[in-house]
Design a protein around this motif. Structure first.
Motif, mmCIF file in Angstrom:
data_model
loop_
_atom_site.group_PDB
_atom_site.id
_atom_site.type_symbol
_atom_site.label_atom_id
_atom_site.label_comp_id
_atom_site.label_asym_id
_atom_site.label_seq_id
_atom_site.Cartn_x
_atom_site.Cartn_y
_atom_site.Cartn_z
ATOM 1 N N GLY A 36 0.792 -1.220 0.000
ATOM 2 C CA GLY A 36 0.000 0.000 0.000
ATOM 3 C C GLY A 36 0.824 1.269 0.000
ATOM 4 O O GLY A 36 0.274 2.361 -0.047
ATOM 5 N N VAL A 37 2.126 1.152 0.094
ATOM 6 C CA VAL A 37 2.986 2.332 0.117
ATOM 7 C C VAL A 37 3.676 2.472 -1.230
ATOM 8 O O VAL A 37 4.398 1.594 -1.664
ATOM 9 N N ARG A 38 3.422 3.571 -1.846
ATOM 10 C CA ARG A 38 4.073 3.876 -3.111
ATOM 11 C C ARG A 38 4.776 5.213 -2.938
ATOM 12 O O ARG A 38 4.209 6.150 -2.396
ATOM 13 N N ILE A 39 5.994 5.279 -3.412
ATOM 14 C CA ILE A 39 6.737 6.529 -3.357
ATOM 15 C C ILE A 39 6.627 7.171 -4.738
ATOM 16 O O ILE A 39 7.074 6.591 -5.720
ATOM 17 N N PRO A 40 6.029 8.365 -4.808
ATOM 18 C CA PRO A 40 5.920 9.029 -6.106
ATOM 19 C C PRO A 40 7.298 9.238 -6.737
ATOM 20 O O PRO A 40 8.294 9.460 -6.031
ATOM 21 N N HIS A 41 7.340 9.184 -8.049
ATOM 22 C CA HIS A 41 8.602 9.300 -8.781
ATOM 23 C C HIS A 41 9.377 10.557 -8.397
ATOM 24 O O HIS A 41 10.577 10.505 -8.155
ATOM 25 N N GLU A 42 8.680 11.685 -8.327
ATOM 26 C CA GLU A 42 9.334 12.947 -8.002
ATOM 27 C C GLU A 42 9.936 12.901 -6.597
ATOM 28 O O GLU A 42 11.008 13.457 -6.354
ATOM 29 N N VAL A 43 9.241 12.261 -5.676
ATOM 30 C CA VAL A 43 9.742 12.135 -4.305
ATOM 31 C C VAL A 43 10.979 11.245 -4.289
ATOM 32 O O VAL A 43 11.987 11.567 -3.653
ATOM 33 N N ALA A 44 10.914 10.140 -5.006
ATOM 34 C CA ALA A 44 12.061 9.229 -5.064
ATOM 35 C C ALA A 44 13.284 9.938 -5.640
ATOM 36 O O ALA A 44 14.398 9.797 -5.110
ATOM 37 N N LEU A 45 13.091 10.717 -6.698
ATOM 38 C CA LEU A 45 14.211 11.455 -7.290
ATOM 39 C C LEU A 45 14.798 12.465 -6.310
ATOM 40 O O LEU A 45 16.019 12.614 -6.211
ATOM 41 N N ALA A 46 13.928 13.167 -5.592
ATOM 42 C CA ALA A 46 14.404 14.148 -4.619
ATOM 43 C C ALA A 46 15.223 13.465 -3.527
ATOM 44 O O ALA A 46 16.274 13.968 -3.121
ATOM 45 N N ILE A 47 14.763 12.310 -3.063
ATOM 46 C CA ILE A 47 15.484 11.569 -2.028
ATOM 47 C C ILE A 47 16.826 11.085 -2.571
ATOM 48 O O ILE A 47 17.860 11.204 -1.905
ATOM 49 N N ASN A 49 18.538 12.465 -4.793
ATOM 50 C CA ASN A 49 19.384 13.646 -4.936
ATOM 51 C C ASN A 49 19.745 14.288 -3.601
ATOM 52 O O ASN A 49 20.273 15.400 -3.574
ATOM 53 N N GLY A 50 19.441 13.611 -2.493
ATOM 54 C CA GLY A 50 19.899 14.058 -1.183
ATOM 55 C C GLY A 50 18.894 14.755 -0.298
ATOM 56 O O GLY A 50 19.213 15.117 0.832
ATOM 57 N N GLU A 51 17.684 14.958 -0.781
ATOM 58 C CA GLU A 51 16.684 15.605 0.063
ATOM 59 C C GLU A 51 16.175 14.608 1.092
ATOM 60 O O GLU A 51 16.043 13.418 0.819
ATOM 61 N N ARG A 52 15.887 15.083 2.265
ATOM 62 C CA ARG A 52 15.359 14.207 3.309
ATOM 63 C C ARG A 52 13.919 13.815 2.947
ATOM 64 O O ARG A 52 13.177 14.620 2.385
ATOM 65 N N PRO A 53 13.535 12.571 3.244
ATOM 66 C CA PRO A 53 12.206 12.073 2.821
ATOM 67 C C PRO A 53 11.038 12.935 3.264
ATOM 68 O O PRO A 53 10.126 13.190 2.478
ATOM 69 N N THR A 103 2.110 8.400 3.902
ATOM 70 C CA THR A 103 3.194 7.423 3.777
ATOM 71 C C THR A 103 3.342 6.678 5.096
ATOM 72 O O THR A 103 2.426 6.712 5.926
ATOM 73 N N THR A 104 4.458 6.021 5.297
ATOM 74 C CA THR A 104 4.693 5.280 6.524
ATOM 75 C C THR A 104 5.928 5.835 7.230
ATOM 76 O O THR A 104 6.759 6.514 6.627
ATOM 77 N N ILE A 105 6.052 5.519 8.495
ATOM 78 C CA ILE A 105 7.193 5.975 9.285
ATOM 79 C C ILE A 105 8.496 5.501 8.679
ATOM 80 O O ILE A 105 9.456 6.265 8.557
ATOM 81 N N ASP A 106 8.555 4.236 8.274
ATOM 82 C CA ASP A 106 9.817 3.705 7.758
ATOM 83 C C ASP A 106 10.287 4.448 6.516
ATOM 84 O O ASP A 106 11.481 4.621 6.304
ATOM 85 N N VAL A 107 9.366 4.931 5.704
ATOM 86 C CA VAL A 107 9.764 5.714 4.522
ATOM 87 C C VAL A 107 10.325 7.063 4.965
ATOM 88 O O VAL A 107 11.325 7.533 4.426
ATOM 89 N N LEU A 108 9.706 7.669 5.975
ATOM 90 C CA LEU A 108 10.157 8.980 6.437
ATOM 91 C C LEU A 108 11.547 8.939 7.074
ATOM 92 O O LEU A 108 12.297 9.889 6.967
ATOM 93 N N VAL A 109 11.856 7.861 7.752
ATOM 94 C CA VAL A 109 13.132 7.805 8.470
ATOM 95 C C VAL A 109 14.223 7.093 7.688
ATOM 96 O O VAL A 109 15.347 6.984 8.157
ATOM 97 N N SER A 110 13.919 6.620 6.486
ATOM 98 C CA SER A 110 14.934 5.944 5.696
ATOM 99 C C SER A 110 15.930 6.948 5.150
ATOM 100 O O SER A 110 15.575 8.048 4.756
#
Length: 111
Positions: A36-47, A49-53, A103-110
């Motif tokens: 049920g957790v999907r990371i949008p493409h733009e979010v994945a690219l930002a992460i 590229n070094g941006e915090r989740p 999203t989920t906690i694990d995605v935020l803290v990864s």
């Protein structure tokens, strides 16, 4: 005439059916494994590229820290510190943030 009917197809048609069946089995396995957790493409690219989740999700959704504060009931300063990695954030706070951002906690803290 028997009660079972048969169909004759070429080897090429048979092989194509087998390949398509394999593709459908793969797709079904992916659906079953989906948590049920999907990371949008733009979010994945930002992460990547070094941006915090947390910042990547928040910016992707056009949400300000003030908006997030209102949604979660957490102070803007506390959210900012969590987002920048200066504070880890409590489990309860992370759960509220994750729920608000979809999203989920694990995605935020990864990272």
């Amino acid at each position: 005439m028997t009660s079972q009917e048969t169909v004759t197809i070429t080897r090429q048609e048979y092989d194509a059916l087998l390949e398509r069946n394999g593709e459908l089995e793969d797709a079904l396995a992916a659906v079953r494994a989906d948590d049920g957790v999907r990371i949008p493409h733009e979010v994945a690219l930002a992460i990547i590229n070094g941006e915090r989740p947390m910042a990547a999700y928040r910016k992707h959704q056009g949400v300000t820290l003030q908006d997030l504060s209102e949604r979660t009931g957490l102070a803007v300063s506390y959210l900012s510190e969590i987002e920048r990695g200066r504070k880890p954030g409590s489990a309860a706070a992370l759960a509220r943030i994750a729920s608000s951002l979809g999203t989920t906690i694990d995605v935020l803290v990864s990272q």
